[in-house]
Design a protein around this motif. Structure first.
Motif, PDB file in Angstrom:
ATOM      1  N   GLY A  88      -5.805 -22.715  -1.716  1.00 58.30           N
ATOM      2  CA  GLY A  88      -5.989 -22.539  -0.317  1.00 58.30           C
ATOM      3  C   GLY A  88      -4.964 -21.883   0.462  1.00 58.30           C
ATOM      4  O   GLY A  88      -5.293 -21.306   1.482  1.00 58.30           O
ATOM      5  N   LEU A  89      -3.792 -21.590  -0.049  1.00 55.90           N
ATOM      6  CA  LEU A  89      -3.003 -20.732   0.674  1.00 55.90           C
ATOM      7  C   LEU A  89      -3.381 -19.000   0.801  1.00 55.90           C
ATOM      8  O   LEU A  89      -3.817 -18.670  -0.005  1.00 55.90           O
ATOM      9  N   VAL A  90      -3.159 -19.041   1.990  1.00 53.42           N
ATOM     10  CA  VAL A  90      -3.600 -17.497   2.489  1.00 53.42           C
ATOM     11  C   VAL A  90      -2.391 -16.351   2.554  1.00 53.42           C
ATOM     12  O   VAL A  90      -1.471 -17.209   3.379  1.00 53.42           O
ATOM     13  N   ARG A  91      -2.382 -15.451   1.939  1.00 54.14           N
ATOM     14  CA  ARG A  91      -0.858 -14.543   2.093  1.00 54.14           C
ATOM     15  C   ARG A  91      -1.674 -13.228   2.670  1.00 54.14           C
ATOM     16  O   ARG A  91      -2.443 -12.761   2.224  1.00 54.14           O
ATOM     17  N   ARG A  92      -1.134 -12.917   3.753  1.00 52.24           N
ATOM     18  CA  ARG A  92      -1.221 -11.544   4.260  1.00 52.24           C
ATOM     19  C   ARG A  92      -0.021 -10.688   4.173  1.00 52.24           C
ATOM     20  O   ARG A  92       1.150 -10.962   4.520  1.00 52.24           O
ATOM     21  N   PHE A  93      -0.475  -9.317   3.847  1.00 49.95           N
ATOM     22  CA  PHE A  93       0.767  -8.554   3.743  1.00 49.95           C
ATOM     23  C   PHE A  93      -0.057  -7.007   4.027  1.00 49.95           C
ATOM     24  O   PHE A  93      -0.860  -6.569   3.928  1.00 49.95           O
ATOM     25  N   ASP A  94       1.075  -6.250   4.497  1.00 54.20           N
ATOM     26  CA  ASP A  94       0.990  -4.706   4.669  1.00 54.20           C
ATOM     27  C   ASP A  94       1.713  -4.095   3.784  1.00 54.20           C
ATOM     28  O   ASP A  94       3.121  -4.285   3.644  1.00 54.20           O
ATOM     29  N   GLU A  95       0.975  -2.812   3.376  1.00 55.09           N
ATOM     30  CA  GLU A  95       1.679  -2.148   2.349  1.00 55.09           C
ATOM     31  C   GLU A  95       1.641  -0.905   2.221  1.00 55.09           C
ATOM     32  O   GLU A  95       0.407  -0.363   2.789  1.00 55.09           O
ATOM     33  N   VAL A  96       2.450   0.117   1.797  1.00 58.89           N
ATOM     34  CA  VAL A  96       2.071   1.368   1.630  1.00 58.89           C
ATOM     35  C   VAL A  96       2.354   1.724   0.106  1.00 58.89           C
ATOM     36  O   VAL A  96       3.159   1.491  -0.563  1.00 58.89           O
ATOM     37  N   ALA A  97       1.436   2.189  -0.394  1.00 54.69           N
ATOM     38  CA  ALA A  97       1.168   2.811  -1.899  1.00 54.69           C
ATOM     39  C   ALA A  97       1.392   4.304  -1.897  1.00 54.69           C
ATOM     40  O   ALA A  97       0.732   4.931  -1.089  1.00 54.69           O
TER      41      ALA A  97
END
Length: 122
Positions: A88-97
């Motif tokens: 149920g843990l929600v992780r949000r992230f912003d990434e550049v590939a």
């Protein structure tokens, strides 16, 4: 060198949630992936297995391309991800590939993100 259409195809596959399938179809056999400054993972089969293991821990994955740039054999993609773990843990992230392509396949990819900014909530 990837065409804009080829890159848009790849992005659409990732956004559809088929992350492992994207690796199978758009990466060279000897491709590498690297998280920030960690040692790279090497070989498409290893990359697919790693991705499948990560996805198996999730109940939902949302992937959205914010923007992308093609410059010859080099591609940059700005992604937003929301990962919902089975707990149920929600992780949000912003990434550049940052990708390097051989023809129409990715052979090197490095992800840049701030691990201290990967936010989680239940």
């Amino acid at each position: 060198m990837p065409s804009r259409a080829r890159l848009d195809e790849f992005i659409a596959v990732v956004e559809s949630g088929d992350h492992a399938g994207a690796i199978e179809r758009y990466y060279t056999e000897d491709a590498t992936m690297q998280e920030n400054a960690a040692p790279p993972r090497v070989g498409r089969d290893v990359l697919v297995a790693h991705e499948r293991a990560a996805l198996a821990r999730m109940s939902d994955v949302y992937s959205k391309c914010v923007s992308s740039v093609v410059e010859g054999d080099r591609v940059a993609i700005h992604w937003n991800f929301v990962l919902t773990e089975k707990s149920g843990l929600v992780r949000r992230f912003d990434e550049v590939a940052w990708q390097e392509w051989r023809g129409d396949l990715i052979f090197r990819e490095r992800f840049f993100y701030d691990p201290t900014k990967v936010t989680g909530s239940s």
